[in-house]
Design a protein around this motif. Structure first.
Motif, mmCIF file in Angstrom:
data_model
loop_
_atom_site.group_PDB
_atom_site.id
_atom_site.type_symbol
_atom_site.label_atom_id
_atom_site.label_comp_id
_atom_site.label_asym_id
_atom_site.label_seq_id
_atom_site.Cartn_x
_atom_site.Cartn_y
_atom_site.Cartn_z
ATOM 1 N N PRO A 45 0.812 -1.222 0.000
ATOM 2 C CA PRO A 45 0.000 0.000 0.000
ATOM 3 C C PRO A 45 0.844 1.270 0.000
ATOM 4 O O PRO A 45 1.984 1.279 0.480
ATOM 5 C CB PRO A 45 -0.818 -0.108 1.291
ATOM 6 C CG PRO A 45 -0.009 -1.000 2.181
ATOM 7 C CD PRO A 45 0.672 -1.982 1.271
ATOM 8 N N MET A 46 0.278 2.327 -0.532
ATOM 9 C CA MET A 46 0.917 3.638 -0.592
ATOM 10 C C MET A 46 0.287 4.548 0.456
ATOM 11 O O MET A 46 -0.921 4.472 0.700
ATOM 12 C CB MET A 46 0.731 4.231 -1.987
ATOM 13 C CG MET A 46 1.301 5.619 -2.194
ATOM 14 S SD MET A 46 1.049 6.199 -3.904
ATOM 15 C CE MET A 46 -0.741 6.408 -3.944
ATOM 16 N N GLU A 101 15.570 -2.198 9.707
ATOM 17 C CA GLU A 101 16.074 -1.202 10.647
ATOM 18 C C GLU A 101 16.177 0.188 10.033
ATOM 19 O O GLU A 101 16.485 1.152 10.740
ATOM 20 C CB GLU A 101 17.439 -1.627 11.176
ATOM 21 C CG GLU A 101 17.397 -2.937 11.970
ATOM 22 C CD GLU A 101 18.782 -3.382 12.413
ATOM 23 O OE1 GLU A 101 19.741 -2.610 12.196
ATOM 24 O OE2 GLU A 101 18.897 -4.492 12.956
ATOM 25 N N TYR A 102 15.912 0.304 8.737
ATOM 26 C CA TYR A 102 16.127 1.588 8.067
ATOM 27 C C TYR A 102 14.863 2.037 7.343
ATOM 28 O O TYR A 102 14.083 1.224 6.833
ATOM 29 C CB TYR A 102 17.301 1.472 7.083
ATOM 30 C CG TYR A 102 18.590 1.147 7.795
ATOM 31 C CD1 TYR A 102 19.358 2.153 8.359
ATOM 32 C CD2 TYR A 102 19.000 -0.180 7.956
ATOM 33 C CE1 TYR A 102 20.516 1.860 9.047
ATOM 34 C CE2 TYR A 102 20.162 -0.484 8.640
ATOM 35 C CZ TYR A 102 20.919 0.540 9.195
ATOM 36 O OH TYR A 102 22.054 0.249 9.892
ATOM 37 N N ASP A 103 14.686 3.354 7.292
ATOM 38 C CA ASP A 103 13.499 3.954 6.680
ATOM 39 C C ASP A 103 13.712 4.293 5.209
ATOM 40 O O ASP A 103 12.817 4.083 4.392
ATOM 41 C CB ASP A 103 13.117 5.234 7.433
ATOM 42 C CG ASP A 103 12.870 4.989 8.909
ATOM 43 O OD1 ASP A 103 11.888 4.292 9.228
ATOM 44 O OD2 ASP A 103 13.665 5.475 9.739
ATOM 45 N N LEU A 104 14.860 4.835 4.908
ATOM 46 C CA LEU A 104 15.147 5.322 3.556
ATOM 47 C C LEU A 104 16.468 4.766 3.056
ATOM 48 O O LEU A 104 17.375 4.469 3.848
ATOM 49 C CB LEU A 104 15.225 6.845 3.550
ATOM 50 C CG LEU A 104 13.941 7.674 3.424
ATOM 51 C CD1 LEU A 104 14.278 9.150 3.504
ATOM 52 C CD2 LEU A 104 13.211 7.360 2.128
ATOM 53 N N VAL A 105 16.586 4.710 1.731
ATOM 54 C CA VAL A 105 17.847 4.321 1.102
ATOM 55 C C VAL A 105 18.039 5.158 -0.154
ATOM 56 O O VAL A 105 17.083 5.477 -0.858
ATOM 57 C CB VAL A 105 17.854 2.815 0.758
ATOM 58 C CG1 VAL A 105 16.719 2.459 -0.201
ATOM 59 C CG2 VAL A 105 19.204 2.380 0.193
ATOM 60 N N SER A 106 19.273 5.533 -0.418
ATOM 61 C CA SER A 106 19.599 6.237 -1.669
ATOM 62 C C SER A 106 19.994 5.180 -2.697
ATOM 63 O O SER A 106 21.157 5.001 -3.025
ATOM 64 C CB SER A 106 20.738 7.239 -1.458
ATOM 65 O OG SER A 106 21.930 6.569 -1.060
ATOM 66 N N VAL A 117 10.837 -5.509 -6.424
ATOM 67 C CA VAL A 117 10.304 -6.832 -6.754
ATOM 68 C C VAL A 117 10.174 -7.707 -5.515
ATOM 69 O O VAL A 117 9.264 -8.535 -5.417
ATOM 70 C CB VAL A 117 11.188 -7.500 -7.827
ATOM 71 C CG1 VAL A 117 10.795 -8.957 -8.025
ATOM 72 C CG2 VAL A 117 11.080 -6.743 -9.156
ATOM 73 N N ASP A 118 11.061 -7.511 -4.545
ATOM 74 C CA ASP A 118 11.012 -8.316 -3.323
ATOM 75 C C ASP A 118 10.115 -7.711 -2.243
ATOM 76 O O ASP A 118 10.004 -8.248 -1.145
ATOM 77 C CB ASP A 118 12.420 -8.511 -2.760
ATOM 78 C CG ASP A 118 13.262 -9.432 -3.627
ATOM 79 O OD1 ASP A 118 12.683 -10.133 -4.479
ATOM 80 O OD2 ASP A 118 14.497 -9.448 -3.471
ATOM 81 N N GLY A 119 9.485 -6.573 -2.544
ATOM 82 C CA GLY A 119 8.547 -5.974 -1.600
ATOM 83 C C GLY A 119 9.193 -5.263 -0.433
ATOM 84 O O GLY A 119 8.553 -5.030 0.593
ATOM 85 N N ASN A 120 10.467 -4.865 -0.589
ATOM 86 C CA ASN A 120 11.173 -4.195 0.500
ATOM 87 C C ASN A 120 10.908 -2.700 0.577
ATOM 88 O O ASN A 120 11.189 -2.064 1.604
ATOM 89 C CB ASN A 120 12.686 -4.418 0.371
ATOM 90 C CG ASN A 120 13.076 -5.876 0.350
ATOM 91 O OD1 ASN A 120 13.752 -6.335 -0.562
ATOM 92 N ND2 ASN A 120 12.635 -6.631 1.352
ATOM 93 N N VAL A 121 10.378 -2.125 -0.508
ATOM 94 C CA VAL A 121 10.079 -0.690 -0.528
ATOM 95 C C VAL A 121 8.651 -0.482 -1.017
ATOM 96 O O VAL A 121 8.075 -1.336 -1.695
ATOM 97 C CB VAL A 121 11.074 0.093 -1.415
ATOM 98 C CG1 VAL A 121 12.468 0.066 -0.818
ATOM 99 C CG2 VAL A 121 11.084 -0.469 -2.839
ATOM 100 N N GLN A 122 8.092 0.648 -0.666
ATOM 101 C CA GLN A 122 6.693 0.933 -0.964
ATOM 102 C C GLN A 122 6.542 1.990 -2.049
ATOM 103 O O GLN A 122 7.422 2.849 -2.239
ATOM 104 C CB GLN A 122 5.973 1.394 0.303
ATOM 105 C CG GLN A 122 6.510 2.660 0.935
ATOM 106 C CD GLN A 122 5.764 3.044 2.198
ATOM 107 O OE1 GLN A 122 4.771 3.760 2.153
ATOM 108 N NE2 GLN A 122 6.254 2.562 3.349
ATOM 109 N N ALA A 297 11.235 2.310 2.891
ATOM 110 C CA ALA A 297 11.025 0.932 3.316
ATOM 111 C C ALA A 297 9.550 0.628 3.522
ATOM 112 O O ALA A 297 8.794 1.466 4.029
ATOM 113 C CB ALA A 297 11.794 0.663 4.604
ATOM 114 N N THR A 298 9.147 -0.560 3.132
ATOM 115 C CA THR A 298 7.758 -0.986 3.311
ATOM 116 C C THR A 298 7.330 -0.911 4.772
ATOM 117 O O THR A 298 6.220 -0.499 5.089
ATOM 118 C CB THR A 298 7.591 -2.425 2.785
ATOM 119 O OG1 THR A 298 7.871 -2.434 1.380
ATOM 120 C CG2 THR A 298 6.181 -2.939 3.022
ATOM 121 N N ASP A 299 8.238 -1.303 5.657
ATOM 122 C CA ASP A 299 7.930 -1.340 7.094
ATOM 123 C C ASP A 299 8.582 -0.194 7.857
ATOM 124 O O ASP A 299 8.928 -0.328 9.025
ATOM 125 C CB ASP A 299 8.370 -2.682 7.694
ATOM 126 C CG ASP A 299 9.846 -2.984 7.415
ATOM 127 O OD1 ASP A 299 10.497 -2.166 6.726
ATOM 128 O OD2 ASP A 299 10.326 -4.037 7.875
#
Length: 394
Positions: A45-46, A101-106, A117-122, A297-299
């Motif tokens: 979900p977004m 453990e992390y919210d954002l990634v560059s 594809v692996d559902g790690n980001v939203q 991150a998705t979570d």
């Protein structure tokens, strides 16, 4: 703009160990969107609206992307304390993001597609990011490596091309082709620099697209088994001529020390040689390149702070500060009009020159589903490329 940032790209480039990004599938052209390609991704979900900011924000980033010069002001404005974890490679970024453990990634393109594809980001709600607007350069919007099935997963940060660098005192005629690094009769055999990563297979594929069209390669990141085999054989041929497989920390010294006189490089690394005899060109076959984007991150435990950060760092001045600090073209083209210094930086990195970037295939993760739209074959994935790369390096 802090003029002290001008000196930073050299130091930052020497500290990096990157495996950077992107690609496209717009009818075989380099700089394009997904061409209507549908890729199976998890239904994540977004966010529909923003809430109160949390107390902290944990970011995985390349060195030079999250610095006190702009992070401290963000904290003062939002109350979100920024905790930075510097990653050395895209593989490390993927592993860290999967810890939860992390919210954002560059993320760069060779990481971003894996994360999606692996559902790690939203998917991202761009209406909640006002600075993601008309000033973001067109060539960094809607790219396959961070925009899938109509959903935006990445907010652009910056981009660059993998150019051909050469020592003009040795390579006296300006090369117009990558043939000087691929063909076994190259007069510079034994003095050729090559990038040390499985994603470098795409460079071989671009050369084969032009010089062995019967292979049917239309996207260097969509290789079936036979196409990957051909690229691997070309890389093995080159291996006998390579002086050094470089990382950003070793590229500059490889050229300045005389170990290499020609090879793939980045504009910021070529600039870091600080010697006019080192020049660069984008050859006629085109080139690979990299593009980075913020991904959530998705979570994520701090999505509101994350949205605030993505908006803040997309503003012209902050995005430009990151681009100058790292050494790349900024995503926000409005930065280029802020000062003579900014314009010079943008001109050097071809920041708003879409004709230039139409020749660039931005790194992206090869996956089983063919990114060129073929459905009659299974394409090779990043693990296949990693295995092939091991046979090249021996």
């Amino acid at each position: 703009m802090n003029k002290k940032l001008l000196a930073a790209p050299i130091a930052m480039a020497a500290a990096l160990g990157l495996a950077l990004t992107g690609c496209s599938t717009d009818g075989g052209t380099a700089a394009g969107g997904d061409g209507g390609l549908q890729i199976d991704v998890p239904d994540v979900p977004m966010m529909e609206k923003l809430g109160a900011n949390e107390k902290e924000l944990n970011i995985v980033a390349w060195s030079g992307f999250v610095e006190p010069a702009w992070a401290d002001k963000f904290t003062a404005d939002t109350g979100c304390v920024v905790n930075r974890k510097v990653a050395a490679t895209s593989d490390e970024m993927v592993q860290l993001m999967r810890t939860g453990e992390y919210d954002l990634v560059s993320a760069s393109g060779d990481a971003s597609l894996r994360l999606i594809v692996d559902g790690n980001v939203q998917p991202l709600n761009t209406e909640l990011i006002p600075n993601f607007g008309d000033d973001i350069v067109e060539g960094m919007k809607g790219q396959l490596y961070d925009t899938l099935n109509g959903n935006v997963y990445g907010i652009p940060i910056g981009r660059g091309a993998n150019i051909l660098e050469y020592n003009s005192e040795v390579v006296t005629e300006t090369p117009d082709s990558w043939s000087v690094v691929w063909e076994k009769d190259s007069p510079y055999a034994g003095k050729i620099a090559a990038y040390d990563s499985p994603i470098y297979i795409a460079d071989a594929a671009i050369y084969l697209m032009e010089h062995q069209p019967d292979l049917g390669i239309t996207n260097p990141y969509a290789l079936d088994q036979e196409q990957l085999k051909a690229a691997t054989e070309l890389l093995k041929q080159q291996n006998a001529m390579v002086s050094e497989y470089w990382s950003p920390a070793t590229n500059v010294t490889s050229f300045t020390g005389g170990n290499s006189v020609v090879g793939t490089s980045w504009e910021v690394l070529r600039k870091a040689t600080q010697d006019e005899k080192f020049k660069s060109v984008l050859p006629k076959e085109g080139a690979t390149g990299w593009s980075d984007a913020w991904m959530l991150a998705t979570d994520s435990k701090s999505p509101n702070c994350a949205y605030a950060w993505m908006d803040y760092t997309s503003a012209p001045d902050v995005n430009g500060a990151i681009a100058m600090n790292f050494g790349m073209g900024p995503a926000n083209g409005a930065f280029c009009e802020l000062s003579d210094e900014a314009k010079a930086h943008c001109d050097y990195f071809n920041a708003t020159d879409e004709e230039y970037y139409k020749q660039v295939w931005f790194w992206t993760t090869p996956i089983d589903q063919c990114l060129d739209g073929r459905t009659d074959v299974k394409c090779t994935n990043y693990q296949d490329w990693t295995n092939a790369w091991a046979t090249v390096k021996g």
